[in-house]
Design an enzyme around this catalytic site. Structure first.
Site, mmCIF file in Angstrom:
data_model
loop_
_atom_site.group_PDB
_atom_site.id
_atom_site.type_symbol
_atom_site.label_atom_id
_atom_site.label_comp_id
_atom_site.label_asym_id
_atom_site.label_seq_id
_atom_site.Cartn_x
_atom_site.Cartn_y
_atom_site.Cartn_z
ATOM 1 N N HIS A 125 4.299 1.457 1.614
ATOM 2 C CA HIS A 125 3.679 1.393 0.251
ATOM 3 C C HIS A 125 4.606 2.091 -0.605
ATOM 4 O O HIS A 125 5.116 3.239 -0.391
ATOM 5 C CB HIS A 125 2.403 1.964 0.386
ATOM 6 C CG HIS A 125 1.447 1.485 -0.758
ATOM 7 N ND1 HIS A 125 1.448 1.948 -2.057
ATOM 8 C CD2 HIS A 125 0.655 0.579 -0.970
ATOM 9 C CE1 HIS A 125 0.768 1.602 -2.748
ATOM 10 N NE2 HIS A 125 -0.158 0.430 -2.217
ATOM 11 N N ASP A 132 -3.095 -3.285 3.936
ATOM 12 C CA ASP A 132 -3.081 -4.860 4.576
ATOM 13 C C ASP A 132 -2.921 -4.827 6.031
ATOM 14 O O ASP A 132 -2.918 -6.138 6.597
ATOM 15 C CB ASP A 132 -1.989 -5.730 3.887
ATOM 16 C CG ASP A 132 -2.124 -5.509 2.175
ATOM 17 O OD1 ASP A 132 -3.354 -6.159 1.822
ATOM 18 O OD2 ASP A 132 -1.361 -5.251 1.866
#
Length: 378
Positions: free
Chosen positions: A258, A313
């Site tokens: 991320h 996700d």
């Protein structure tokens, strides 16, 4: 070149009272409330009130907001017809873009401090109707308008599948809506902000956000992560797949890493819990959860020293699959939730910080060249 920030990394484009992220310590808060506490003790409707009005609602305020949502699910027949006129193989987010473009033609009123928040609530409700009907159109089922209920998540699931969802399903969907509701200013929110800075209408801001969300490096990551589990097929094939695809072919491990978090994404931890619980109802879903666990273990072993961990996700696809959604809808579910963050941010920006967003590009081409007449250019 020192003036260039590739990807606008660590460039602050607004102040916000909406979302706080501590990427080093894995902390995410909405309006000062930890994400774990919000998922555990509140509903998506309460988070809508928090993001739009600055605090969690009283019982009276919550009921008023729920009534506003229940009264706003209806969308014009022209928009329903537009969704169903598209080929069934159309991209789900593309279909949502088309629907919201149509909605912007009908509801694209000017900004008004007295009504902006009410407009956002109506937009979020209509997003539920659009999302459910994108699914139903692609599945060849008749259109439906969500019915009033005590829960936004319940109304959405009932409309999507034309059945009564279990309480566990409603809670999982509600948690997913909260977890994806906002995340400061990623690509889609930035696109919405750029659009709002021109004073375009709120529905058009969502169209811009949807276009940005469509990419696999943003909203599409949940679909891509789950496709890895489908490709692996069986838990015992995980190590072989990981060695070949990730270690030898150097493919990107989707659902890992991320831009902000340098540790385990706090949202991923919560999605993991719901994935474990929901997947127990189906052997097929349980298989994919077990595959995800093995990929997670191998991924952390390989990438933790680079501060690359599972993001939101990674496990969300298992939750959505366990709820009954096809893979092609995962990004649309993200979008449904994020309509809250998009609208909250554009309202905050337009009402308190408005300035046309107009960045510059550093020119690196020739300084000056003479134009040679075309007949002399050889």
């Amino acid at each position: 070149m020192s003036q260039i920030s590739r990807g606008l990394e660590n460039v602050f484009i607004k102040t916000t009272a909406l979302t706080y992220i501590d990427g080093d310590n894995g902390i995410l808060r909405y309006g000062g409330f930890d994400i774990d506490d919000l998922v555990e003790h509140t509903s998506f409707e309460e988070v809508i009130h928090l993001m739009l009005y600055g605090d969690l609602p009283t019982k009276v305020q919550l009921q008023r907001l729920k009534t506003s949502l229940n009264e706003a699910y209806e969308i014009p027949q022209q928009v329903i017809d537009t969704i169903y006129s598209l080929p069934r193989e159309s991209d789900a987010i593309g279909m949502m873009e088309t629907a919201f473009s149509a909605l912007s033609s009908i509801y694209g009123e000017m900004w008004n401090k007295n009504t902006n928040k009410e407009t956002a609530i109506k937009l979020i409700a209509k997003a539920s109707t659009v999302t459910a009907n994108v699914l139903r159109a692609k599945e060849g089922k008749k259109p439906v308008i969500p019915e009033s209920s005590d829960s936004f998540a319940r109304s959405f699931l009932s409309a999507s599948f034309a059945r009564t969802p279990t309480n566990d399903e409603v809670k999982a969907m509600d948690a997913a809506l909260i977890l994806y509701a906002d995340h400061e200013v990623p690509a889609s929110t930035t696109a919405a902000l750029v659009t709002s800075s021109t004073l375009s209408d709120m529905y058009s801001c969502v169209v811009a956000a949807l276009a940005a969300l469509k990419g696999p490096l943003h909203g599409g990551a949940a679909e891509e992560a789950f496709k890895q589990f489908l490709e692996i097929g069986e838990p015992e094939r995980t190590e072989e797949w990981f060695k070949k695809k990730i270690l030898e072919e150097k493919s990107r491990l989707m659902g890992f890493g991320h831009r902000v978090y340098k540790t385990y994404d706090p949202r991923a931890k919560i999605f993991k819990r719901y994935a474990q619980k929901l997947s127990e109802r189906s052997n097929e879903a349980r298989k994919y959860f077990e595959i995800a666990l093995k990929v997670e273990e191998l991924g952390i072993e390989k990438f933790a020293e680079k501060h690359i961990y599972p993001n939101t996700d990674f496990f969300s696809g298992v939750v959505f699959y366990s709820l009954g959604f096809p893979v092609y809808m995962f990004t649309s579910l993200f979008a449904l939730s994020r309509t809250l963050g998009w609208t909250a941010h554009v309202i905050e920006y337009v009402e308190d910080q408005h300035r046309l967003i107009r960045p510059r590009a550093l020119y690196i081409g020739p300084l000056k060249r003479e134009v040679i007449p075309i007949e002399l250019r050889g």
